[in-house]
Enzyme design. Structure first.
Site, PDB file in Angstrom:
ATOM      1  N   HIS A   8      40.153  22.329 -68.597  1.00 51.04           N
ATOM      2  CA  HIS A   8      41.363  22.071 -67.815  1.00 51.04           C
ATOM      3  C   HIS A   8      42.562  22.850 -68.331  1.00 51.04           C
ATOM      4  O   HIS A   8      43.693  22.560 -67.975  1.00 51.04           O
ATOM      5  CB  HIS A   8      41.678  20.573 -67.800  1.00 51.04           C
ATOM      6  CG  HIS A   8      40.677  19.757 -67.047  1.00 51.04           C
ATOM      7  ND1 HIS A   8      40.808  18.397 -66.860  1.00 51.04           N
ATOM      8  CD2 HIS A   8      39.519  20.103 -66.424  1.00 51.04           C
ATOM      9  CE1 HIS A   8      39.770  17.946 -66.164  1.00 51.04           C
ATOM     10  NE2 HIS A   8      38.976  18.962 -65.891  1.00 51.04           N
ATOM     11  N   ASP A  52      37.468  18.813 -70.214  1.00 52.28           N
ATOM     12  CA  ASP A  52      38.862  18.389 -70.080  1.00 52.28           C
ATOM     13  C   ASP A  52      39.741  19.480 -70.681  1.00 52.28           C
ATOM     14  O   ASP A  52      39.340  20.635 -70.719  1.00 52.28           O
ATOM     15  CB  ASP A  52      39.072  17.024 -70.763  1.00 52.28           C
ATOM     16  CG  ASP A  52      40.150  16.193 -70.076  1.00 52.28           C
ATOM     17  OD1 ASP A  52      41.299  16.662 -70.029  1.00 52.28           O
ATOM     18  OD2 ASP A  52      39.854  15.088 -69.602  1.00 52.28           O
TER      19      ASP A  52
END
Length: 406
Positions: free
Chosen positions: A254, A231
């Site tokens: 991310h 993430d």
């Protein structure tokens, strides 16, 4: 010894007939204040811990913390080499504002993720001041929980590996976090926090394993850190002010994200954030600001992204005020988050998609004061594209792709 003596003020001492007696007296004057505050060390083994990877050491660690809290002097909790099994442990604030965990070992969570999976934190600190964590490996063994979530079964949300809540004057240096169940490190409601030389590692497909999450906090510095996760490498939540991120390697992951914001109508803003000397490698995003499309009194302002390298990044520069991952249950409204004074300087590298710069801002509260300077991004050795909606600003220096700012 002579270092201390060289800084002594000149004092008149009567002749005592013995130079050694005089030296002894002077040394007592110098060293006596230091001996009163000499640091004490508490070895977790003396509290009953055993680093065999099998015995539950939670009580031993909490007992060592209680002993350190009871000390009138700065205290070190020492964890010698070994593999120490721990359930979730919460260390509450106390009168000793100078406690250091010096970890020369691996702390390991139970292999059964259900044991700590519903706890907010595996290793948590609440209302503490002056705590340092030096070294060590935190192995949360989150892989089985990730598999459970991927299967769609009823699974616990997972524990954050290391969490600080309502704490101040915190230092974490040289720590390694492996395979967190959920977030690796969370800084929530804290002031004056330094995270230095960390290594964060989880699979690029691990769900919700943000590397470092900061919210409702001020004076946080993240430096000299490598993050590989599934993430955001760093996620920046509401109420974050005076955040400095420097010399960080991110990927997979991310990217570094402000948000997501506009989860609530009443929400504190984000301001005074600097992200510099960061390299993104094969990440989903580079530098991103994201908010849900719903009303909010939140804001983002005074942000600098500087000296950033992109290596095959899917979305290098993004402001997304219609954020809705997987396009499920999207609010379908308009974001009220006000984005202003965001600077992008010396950003270079390669985009994995044709649109390298995307500013998708709110139609009712357009982004303003967006500045691009010396941006050079390529896509398949060509100039990529930029896309703007409701974004006002200016470009200077060499900018590629060409600016679409109004």
């Amino acid at each position: 010894m002579f270092f201390f003596l060289s800084y002594l003020p000149r004092i008149m001492v009567p002749y005592v007939g013995s130079s050694s007696l005089l030296l002894t007296a002077l040394l007592f004057m110098v060293l006596q204040p230091y001996s009163a505050t000499a640091e004490v060390t508490y070895n977790v083994v003396d509290s009953g811990a055993r680093g065999d990877g099998r015995m539950d050491n939670t009580k031993a660690f909490l007992d060592a913390w209680a002993a350190a809290c009871g000390s009138a002097s700065p205290a070190t909790i020492y964890v010698p080499p070994g593999r120490y099994l721990l359930r979730n442990a919460v260390f509450h604030g106390c009168n000793n504002h100078a406690i250091t965990f010096r970890i020369h070992a691996t702390l390991v969570a139970p292999s059964d993720y259900r044991i700590i999976g519903d706890a907010p934190n595996w290793f948590g600190f609440q209302d503490v001041t002056g705590v340092s964590i030096i070294g060590g490996v935190l192995d949360a063994q989150g892989i089985d929980l990730w598999a459970c979530k991927k299967s769609g079964k009823n699974c616990p949300s997972g524990a954050t590996t290391l969490g600080f809540t309502k704490s101040s004057n915190i230092l974490v240096r040289g720590l390694i976090s492996l395979d967190s169940q959920m977030f690796h490190i969370v800084i929530n409601g804290c002031h004056n926090v330094k995270l230095q030389g960390l290594r964060v590692s989880a699979s690029g497909h691990s769900p919700n394993t943000d590397g470092i999450h900061v919210q409702l906090s001020s004076g946080v510095m993240i430096s000299d850190t490598k993050i590989k996760t599934g993430d955001d490498c760093v996620s920046i939540g509401p109420g974050t002010t005076n955040l400095w991120i420097e010399n960080v390697d991110c990927g997979p992951g991310h990217g570094i994200s402000i948000g997501s914001l506009a989860k609530d109508l009443e929400e504190e803003g984000v301001q005074n954030v600097t992200v510099k000397s960061v390299t993104f490698t094969h990440t989903q995003n580079g530098v991103r600001i994201k908010s849900w499309a719903r009303p909010s009194n939140g804001f983002v302002k005074h942000v600098v992204f500087q000296h950033i390298g992109m290596v095959n990044v899917q979305n290098p520069i993004v402001i997304d005020q219609n954020y809705c991952p997987r396009q499920e249950n999207c609010p379908g409204k308009v974001s009220g988050v006000k984005v202003s004074d965001v600077r992008y300087e010396d950003i270079h590298g390669t985009s994995a998609s044709e649109i390298a710069v995307k500013f998708d801002c709110s139609p009712t509260d357009p982004c303003n004061g967006i500045k691009l300077k010396d941006v050079k991004l390529t896509y398949k050795n060509k100039s990529p594209k930029s896309l703007c909606a409701n974004a006002d600003g200016m470009a200077s220096g060499f900018v590629m792709p060409a600016s679409c700012l109004l």
